[in-house]
Design a protein around this motif. Structure first.
Motif, mmCIF file in Angstrom:
data_model
loop_
_atom_site.group_PDB
_atom_site.id
_atom_site.type_symbol
_atom_site.label_atom_id
_atom_site.label_comp_id
_atom_site.label_asym_id
_atom_site.label_seq_id
_atom_site.Cartn_x
_atom_site.Cartn_y
_atom_site.Cartn_z
ATOM 1 N N GLU A 3 -2.650 -1.712 -3.108
ATOM 2 C CA GLU A 3 -3.372 -0.445 -3.194
ATOM 3 C C GLU A 3 -2.375 0.596 -3.690
ATOM 4 N N SER A 34 -15.196 -7.445 -14.678
ATOM 5 C CA SER A 34 -14.350 -6.293 -14.308
ATOM 6 C C SER A 34 -13.388 -5.922 -15.432
ATOM 7 N N CYS A 83 -6.167 -2.426 -6.385
ATOM 8 C CA CYS A 83 -6.861 -1.148 -6.474
ATOM 9 C C CYS A 83 -5.862 -0.133 -7.027
ATOM 10 N N ASP A 103 -2.246 -8.098 -1.808
ATOM 11 C CA ASP A 103 -3.205 -6.997 -1.702
ATOM 12 C C ASP A 103 -2.461 -5.709 -2.059
ATOM 13 N N THR A 145 -6.148 3.258 -9.707
ATOM 14 C CA THR A 145 -7.003 4.045 -10.600
ATOM 15 C C THR A 145 -6.361 4.289 -11.957
ATOM 16 N N SER A 161 -5.728 -8.985 -4.938
ATOM 17 C CA SER A 161 -6.644 -7.851 -4.862
ATOM 18 C C SER A 161 -5.894 -6.600 -5.302
ATOM 19 N N LYS A 187 -10.385 -3.432 -8.500
ATOM 20 C CA LYS A 187 -11.250 -2.346 -8.046
ATOM 21 C C LYS A 187 -10.731 -1.015 -8.593
ATOM 22 N N SER A 188 -11.636 -0.196 -9.070
ATOM 23 C CA SER A 188 -11.335 1.190 -9.467
ATOM 24 C C SER A 188 -10.237 1.286 -10.519
ATOM 25 N N SER A 189 -10.145 0.301 -11.403
ATOM 26 C CA SER A 189 -9.111 0.327 -12.441
ATOM 27 C C SER A 189 -9.773 0.601 -13.794
ATOM 28 N N SER A 200 0.841 -1.192 0.000
ATOM 29 C CA SER A 200 0.000 0.000 0.000
ATOM 30 C C SER A 200 0.871 1.235 0.000
#
Length: 452
Positions: A181, A254, A203, A179, A205, A201, A222-224, A127
């Motif tokens: 982020e 997705s 995330c 994971d 953008t 996982s 997510k959010s890609s 992250s």
């Protein structure tokens, strides 16, 4: 005579290798990091340019590794190779060693495979949360053989990298979950040959490219919204997991806005066998322009599942089908429950009549087939019927000989049989026309067919 020439070549001075080390370092600072590392095979002189420095650092369980990170990313005038030995004064079994290769273009490769490998299961959370540090300018990070002991160091390292654009995880034994982020900067992510991974996982953008090779994990994206290029090279099958039809469909949903997709053929076959009717799904790949299908064999069920998938790719422009006999063949299981309805593997004429028109398909390349395989003939027939604006169809043999495919009406067969070109003629399934396969010069450049 030849011995004299060889003696003259051996006596010829190596003017470049005789240059001062400072100049040689300057030379390799202008080439990509991988190429710079390969110069070590040229001679002992070049090899000594990358003799690893070997700092030995002591740490305790409460330290974050800031001392290591400061050393990793300090400015350098050329590629550097460092060997770090981290010694835990409290737990000797937690000691580990790794190699760090640094490039001048804000690139860092970390290899934790030195010494005995551990297969203990662990999770990795990456992250980018901190604001500014010495590592915030890092653009490319390649991590190899991360294990449970180095995972904490890697997590701390990643948290400092606010401007990281490219991340690659490779050969991480025991890694079960990832994971990531990444906020705004990460554009490219690759996870290669991590055999124990169960869930990924992501995330990010601004993520544009996702490459995965290995066993099929659960992948959550997510959010890609900017994702355009995806590789799902599932050559290792399921591993020890059960096939999760819902999870795979969630992943495909997705990815519905991507423009380029590489996918293993067995995955589409298994979805059809599980009762998925692609035409009944609530999403389509309306932006997909390039599709690469890879597998060890093309049989009837794989051909029909590909035809079904093409029904939800209305804007497809380039189709590549690659048969690699070195890949493992996975037997499709029997399913007791079905997503939509039991899939009836239809006869070829029914499959052809149900296939949608591919109005934008311009290029087809079929690689790894023998020239007269039945499935090849049926696939060519299907695509020639449905691709109404097709410009080029090419067949590439396992020996890498390429053939340009044309459609020859029966009325014109006699006019083409006397051509001086190297050509084979194969009858279509319906016998109403023929395929003309004209041998091409192998020096012709073909589109690259997927690799990680």
């Amino acid at each position: 005579m030849f011995s004299c020439i060889k003696a003259m070549e051996e006596a010829r001075p190596d003017l470049i290798s005789d240059l001062p080390h400072e100049i040689l370092r300057q030379i390799i600072s202008f080439i990509p990091l991988k190429a710079a590392v390969r110069t070590s095979i040229l001679s002992n002189t070049w090899r000594t340019l990358l003799i690893p420095l070997q700092p030995h650092l002591h740490f305790d369980s409460n330290q974050t590794g800031s001392e290591i990170m400061a050393s990793l990313l300090k400015p350098c005038n050329g590629p550097e190779l460092c060997k770090f030995s981290l010694i835990n004064q409290e737990r000797e079994e937690d000691d580990f060693t790794f190699l760090a290769t640094k490039g001048v273009e804000k690139e860092l490769h970390l290899n934790f495979s030195d010494g005995e490998q551990t297969k203990a299961n662990f999770n990795l959370t990456l992250s980018a949360t901190k604001q500014t540090t010495n590592l915030s300018s890092l653009r490319t990070l390649h991590l190899r053989s991360v294990n449970q002991f180095s995972g904490k160091l890697v997590s701390n390292l990643f948290s400092e990298c606010q401007l990281l654009e490219s991340l690659k995880l490779e050969k991480c034994m025991g890694l079960e979950s990832v994971d990531i982020e990444a906020k705004h900067c990460l554009k490219s992510l690759a996870v290669i040959d991590c055999p124990n991974v169960v869930i990924i996982s992501i995330c990010g953008t601004n993520l544009e490219s996702l490459w995965y090779k290995g066993v099929l994990p659960e992948i959550q994206i997510k959010s890609s919204l900017r994702l355009v290029d995806v590789v799902l090279d599932l050559r290792e099958g399921l591993g020890e997991r059960e096939f999760d039809c819902e999870g795979v469909l969630s992943l495909l949903s997705s990815l519905r806005d991507i423009e380029s997709l590489t996918i293993s053929g067995w995955l589409l076959e298994w979805l059809c066998a599980a009762g998925v009717s692609f035409g009944k799904l609530q999403f389509r790949f309306n932006n997909l322009k390039e599709l690469l299908w890879i597998d060890s064999v093309m049989n009837r069920t794989k051909r029909d599942s590909l035809a079904c998938f093409l029904n939800i790719t209305p804007m497809l422009e380039n189709l590549f089908v690659k048969i690699d006999q070195n890949l493992i063949s996975f037997t499709c299981p029997s399913f007791n429950q079905y997503w939509h309805e039991p899939h009836l593997w239809m006869d070829y004429e029914t499959v052809k009549s149900n296939a949608s028109q591919l109005e934008h398909l311009k290029t087809v390349e079929l690689a790894g087939f023998g020239n007269k395989e039945d499935q090849l003939v049926l696939l060519m027939d299907l695509l020639l019927k449905k691709a109404v604006t097709l410009r080029s169809m090419r067949v590439v043999s396992p020996e890498n000989q390429s053939w340009c495919v044309s459609k020859i009406p029966q009325s014109q067969l006699k006019h083409t049989s006397g051509s001086h070109l190297k050509r084979m003629v194969v009858s279509s399934p319906s016998k109403d026309y023929f395929f003309g396969l004209t041998e091409e010069n192998n020096s012709v450049l073909h589109p690259a067919i997927g690799h990680c």
